[in-house]
Design a protein around this motif. Structure first.
Motif, mmCIF file in Angstrom:
data_model
loop_
_atom_site.group_PDB
_atom_site.id
_atom_site.type_symbol
_atom_site.label_atom_id
_atom_site.label_comp_id
_atom_site.label_asym_id
_atom_site.label_seq_id
_atom_site.Cartn_x
_atom_site.Cartn_y
_atom_site.Cartn_z
ATOM 1 N N ASP A 172 -34.993 21.931 24.644
ATOM 2 C CA ASP A 172 -35.359 23.274 24.145
ATOM 3 C C ASP A 172 -34.632 23.561 22.509
ATOM 4 O O ASP A 172 -35.542 24.184 21.947
ATOM 5 C CB ASP A 172 -34.426 24.270 25.217
ATOM 6 C CG ASP A 172 -32.978 23.901 25.275
ATOM 7 O OD1 ASP A 172 -32.816 22.797 25.628
ATOM 8 O OD2 ASP A 172 -32.262 24.868 25.337
ATOM 9 N N GLY A 173 -33.929 22.705 22.397
ATOM 10 C CA GLY A 173 -33.331 23.048 20.839
ATOM 11 C C GLY A 173 -34.462 22.316 19.999
ATOM 12 O O GLY A 173 -34.892 22.957 19.119
ATOM 13 N N ALA A 174 -34.968 20.874 20.513
ATOM 14 C CA ALA A 174 -35.804 20.450 19.412
ATOM 15 C C ALA A 174 -37.358 21.478 19.523
ATOM 16 O O ALA A 174 -37.988 21.530 18.421
ATOM 17 C CB ALA A 174 -36.255 18.865 20.086
ATOM 18 N N LEU A 175 -37.787 21.825 20.453
ATOM 19 C CA LEU A 175 -38.980 22.880 20.451
ATOM 20 C C LEU A 175 -38.876 23.815 19.615
ATOM 21 O O LEU A 175 -39.884 24.182 18.837
ATOM 22 C CB LEU A 175 -39.205 23.011 22.130
ATOM 23 C CG LEU A 175 -40.562 23.898 22.112
ATOM 24 C CD1 LEU A 175 -41.643 23.067 21.795
ATOM 25 C CD2 LEU A 175 -40.808 24.174 23.665
ATOM 26 N N TYR A 207 -30.606 24.987 27.952
ATOM 27 C CA TYR A 207 -29.941 26.022 27.183
ATOM 28 C C TYR A 207 -29.072 25.789 26.015
ATOM 29 O O TYR A 207 -28.295 26.390 25.295
ATOM 30 C CB TYR A 207 -29.473 27.100 27.954
ATOM 31 C CG TYR A 207 -30.016 27.446 29.204
ATOM 32 C CD1 TYR A 207 -31.235 28.445 29.166
ATOM 33 C CD2 TYR A 207 -29.750 27.255 30.692
ATOM 34 C CE1 TYR A 207 -32.168 28.751 30.271
ATOM 35 C CE2 TYR A 207 -30.362 27.565 31.714
ATOM 36 C CZ TYR A 207 -31.439 28.415 31.373
ATOM 37 O OH TYR A 207 -32.317 28.824 32.417
ATOM 38 N N CYS A 208 -28.854 24.611 25.839
ATOM 39 C CA CYS A 208 -28.037 24.040 24.615
ATOM 40 C C CYS A 208 -28.512 22.765 23.954
ATOM 41 O O CYS A 208 -29.651 22.267 24.422
ATOM 42 C CB CYS A 208 -26.549 23.927 25.279
ATOM 43 S SG CYS A 208 -26.410 22.462 26.454
ATOM 44 N N HIS A 209 -27.613 22.452 22.795
ATOM 45 C CA HIS A 209 -27.948 20.933 22.307
ATOM 46 C C HIS A 209 -27.000 20.101 23.004
ATOM 47 O O HIS A 209 -25.914 19.904 22.177
ATOM 48 C CB HIS A 209 -27.571 21.303 20.795
ATOM 49 C CG HIS A 209 -28.258 22.177 19.735
ATOM 50 N ND1 HIS A 209 -28.179 23.593 19.782
ATOM 51 C CD2 HIS A 209 -29.676 22.032 19.250
ATOM 52 C CE1 HIS A 209 -28.886 24.227 18.921
ATOM 53 N NE2 HIS A 209 -29.865 23.366 18.770
ATOM 54 N N GLU A 210 -27.383 19.543 24.163
ATOM 55 C CA GLU A 210 -26.413 18.724 24.784
ATOM 56 C C GLU A 210 -25.833 17.494 23.797
ATOM 57 O O GLU A 210 -24.707 17.196 24.113
ATOM 58 C CB GLU A 210 -26.757 18.321 26.167
ATOM 59 C CG GLU A 210 -25.710 17.692 26.906
ATOM 60 C CD GLU A 210 -26.430 17.161 28.286
ATOM 61 O OE1 GLU A 210 -27.427 17.599 28.669
ATOM 62 O OE2 GLU A 210 -25.568 16.195 28.990
ATOM 63 N N SER A 211 -26.880 16.972 23.426
ATOM 64 C CA SER A 211 -26.556 15.644 22.719
ATOM 65 C C SER A 211 -25.524 15.686 21.394
ATOM 66 O O SER A 211 -24.908 14.781 21.257
ATOM 67 C CB SER A 211 -27.946 15.116 21.889
ATOM 68 O OG SER A 211 -28.739 15.168 23.007
ATOM 69 N N VAL A 212 -25.283 16.883 20.912
ATOM 70 C CA VAL A 212 -24.170 16.972 20.010
ATOM 71 C C VAL A 212 -23.130 17.966 20.243
ATOM 72 O O VAL A 212 -22.349 18.407 19.397
ATOM 73 C CB VAL A 212 -24.843 17.495 18.534
ATOM 74 C CG1 VAL A 212 -25.788 16.147 18.075
ATOM 75 C CG2 VAL A 212 -25.728 18.730 18.641
ATOM 76 N N ASN A 226 -33.373 25.892 13.121
ATOM 77 C CA ASN A 226 -33.470 24.844 12.108
ATOM 78 C C ASN A 226 -32.704 25.024 10.730
ATOM 79 O O ASN A 226 -32.426 26.134 10.445
ATOM 80 C CB ASN A 226 -34.942 24.450 11.683
ATOM 81 C CG ASN A 226 -35.626 25.445 10.952
ATOM 82 O OD1 ASN A 226 -35.099 25.653 9.659
ATOM 83 N ND2 ASN A 226 -36.795 25.795 11.440
ATOM 84 N N GLU A 227 -32.358 24.175 10.045
ATOM 85 C CA GLU A 227 -31.467 24.332 8.717
ATOM 86 C C GLU A 227 -32.092 25.066 7.725
ATOM 87 O O GLU A 227 -31.517 25.719 7.119
ATOM 88 C CB GLU A 227 -31.049 22.694 8.287
ATOM 89 C CG GLU A 227 -30.169 21.943 9.180
ATOM 90 C CD GLU A 227 -31.236 21.282 10.427
ATOM 91 O OE1 GLU A 227 -32.094 21.385 10.391
ATOM 92 O OE2 GLU A 227 -30.438 20.578 11.283
ATOM 93 N N GLY A 228 -33.405 24.973 7.668
ATOM 94 C CA GLY A 228 -33.979 25.923 6.486
ATOM 95 C C GLY A 228 -33.709 27.330 6.914
ATOM 96 O O GLY A 228 -33.629 28.103 5.994
HETATM 97 C C1 LIG Z 1 -33.049 18.002 11.635
HETATM 98 C C2 LIG Z 1 -31.616 17.557 12.558
HETATM 99 N N1 LIG Z 1 -30.740 18.460 12.827
HETATM 100 C C3 LIG Z 1 -29.812 18.465 13.815
HETATM 101 C C4 LIG Z 1 -29.748 17.171 14.535
HETATM 102 C C5 LIG Z 1 -28.694 16.670 15.010
HETATM 103 N N2 LIG Z 1 -29.072 16.759 16.663
HETATM 104 C C6 LIG Z 1 -29.229 15.410 17.266
HETATM 105 S S1 LIG Z 1 -29.813 15.973 18.828
HETATM 106 C C7 LIG Z 1 -29.560 17.477 18.603
HETATM 107 C C8 LIG Z 1 -29.757 18.449 19.811
HETATM 108 C C9 LIG Z 1 -31.087 18.456 20.212
HETATM 109 O O1 LIG Z 1 -31.231 19.573 21.460
HETATM 110 P P1 LIG Z 1 -32.197 19.738 22.343
HETATM 111 O O2 LIG Z 1 -33.348 19.305 21.811
HETATM 112 O O3 LIG Z 1 -32.032 20.965 23.193
HETATM 113 O O4 LIG Z 1 -31.633 18.482 23.442
HETATM 114 P P2 LIG Z 1 -30.514 17.975 24.223
HETATM 115 O O5 LIG Z 1 -29.505 17.525 23.301
HETATM 116 O O6 LIG Z 1 -29.812 19.373 25.053
HETATM 117 O O7 LIG Z 1 -30.919 17.193 25.199
HETATM 118 C C10 LIG Z 1 -29.214 17.872 17.228
HETATM 119 C C11 LIG Z 1 -28.993 19.122 16.982
HETATM 120 C C12 LIG Z 1 -30.717 16.154 14.014
HETATM 121 N N3 LIG Z 1 -30.937 14.984 14.517
HETATM 122 N N4 LIG Z 1 -31.952 16.553 13.261
#
Ligand SMILES: Cc1ncc(C[n+]2csc(CCOP(=O)(O)OP(=O)(O)O)c2C)c(N)n1
Length: 363
Positions: free
Chosen positions: A252-255, A281-286, A47-49
């Protein structure tokens, strides 16, 4: 348009060789380029903090200026370490922030980005952070960097949509099942009154699209269009005072962004709470940047935090059988789904959010 490679070279010349941050779609090309750059240290933070604290530690041990990259939605996560550690009136630690500016005025964007977009500059001002918008005039940025170094203060560069050139990145080959296949199967199996809370990014967009097109009328969903990392806590809040089955669809990224929620779930959740993690294993959405989750043992983690049972699905042949078993258990229960990269074409975005909220409440 700015070329990420040239921009990183420019930062290198200015003695910046430490990068950490949370991925963002606007900064996708920039973060992919850092991965390829030799002679720099790069850490993807949960996370950004935490990214701010990592960078502050680097600054303390090297006296060099670190760069923290983030989407402006993550500014909220940085406010505590910036105002209580980094700030001129506390320890006065210099940082360079590179901020993807979603929802910037006069550019079309989603409601959840519009709110933060409009207050981004004001937030920086309140935090005492001098900023500039990115442009090919690198002199301005050089002055900003020098200002950070001489005054021991954080500074920021704001980047709007499409300002970095977007080069094609290699699509990773991954194993597992497609998220959309899983969601379709789940929608066919859940009870009429089950409520689903889905995480930020492609998961919510795919759930919304599948509901709309296939007309699955049972149940109602709450889509976490913003608030990344908060889906499971919101779902816990719903489940505590509701008798229906509550399913949280998480990434996984959000958790990992706010992992403490798992402890609360293990400690507090009732038998109606079910937690599904799409682990790709990744932040697929971005842009599919790594979450470093390859070595996490979610079975041990969830059990040690008080989840009653754990299931895992690795491929399509196991999907229905294990999913049915999982849905029959008493929660709090975790299901980890090994998910391969790939999402539905022309993904829709949840619209009319107030109506969606009321539908969810009234169901
Ligand atoms: C606080 C915050 N940081 C960054 C983002 C940008 N962001 C949107 S979706 C995402 C990736 C989420 O990853 P994950 O939970 O693993 O789901 P996936 O994209 O792999 O389905 C990010 C970094 C955001 N929306 N909010």
């Amino acid at each position: 348009m700015i070329d990420s490679k040239k921009f990183i070279n420019f930062l290198k010349i200015n003695n910046i060789s430490f990068y950490c941050g949370v991925p963002d779609s606007i900064l996708k090309d920039f973060s992919n380029e850092i991965v390829k750059t030799k002679g720099v240290k790069h850490i993807i933070a949960p996370n950004e903090g935490l990214a701010i604290s990592l960078a502050a530690g680097y600054s303390l041990s090297t006296d060099k200026l670190p760069c923290v990259y983030l989407q402006n939605s993550g500014l909220g996560n940085t406010i505590n370490p910036i105002s209580s550690i980094i700030h001129k009136k506390v320890y006065s630690i210099p940082l360079l922030l590179l901020i993807g500016w979603r929802g910037s005025p006069n550019i079309k964007d989603e409601p959840q980005h519009k709110v933060k977009g409009l207050i981004t500059k004001s937030l920086l001002k309140l935090l005492g952070i001098k900023y500039t918008e990115i442009s090919s005039d690198l002199k301005k940025i050089k002055n900003l960097i020098n200002y950070a170094k001489t005054n021991n203060k954080p500074v920021a560069i704001l980047v709007k949509k499409n300002q970095f050139k977007n080069k094609k990145s290699n699509i990773k080959i991954s194993k597992g099942i497609l998220r959309s296949d899983f969601i379709s199967t789940l929608l066919n199996l859940i009870k009429k009154k089950t409520k689903i809370i889905s995480t930020t990014g492609f998961t919510s967009r795919e759930l919304f699209q599948l509901r709309s097109f296939k007309n699955y009328k049972l149940s109602k969903d709450f889509y976490m269009v913003g608030g990344m990392g908060h889906a499971s806590s919101l779902a816990l809040g719903v489940s505590i005072s509701n008798k229906n089955e509550i399913i949280c669809l998480d990434g996984d990224g959000a958790l990992l962004m706010h992992l403490g929620s798992m402890n609360l779930i293990g400690h507090l959740a009732n038998k109606n709470f079910k937690h599904i993690i799409f682990n790709n294993y990744c932040h697929e959405s971005v842009g599919s940047q790594s979450t470093y989750s390859e070595n996490i043992n979610f079975k041990l983690l969830s059990k040690s935090l008080g989840y009653k049972t754990y299931f895992r699905i690795d491929n399509n042949s196991q999907l229905k059988k294990i999913l049915k078993k999982f849905l029959k258990t008493n929660g709090p229960t975790m299901l980890e789904v090994k998910t391969k990269i790939g999402s539905l074409d022309n993904l829709m975005r949840p619209k009319k959010l107030i109506k969606l909220k009321n539908d969810f409440k009234n169901f």
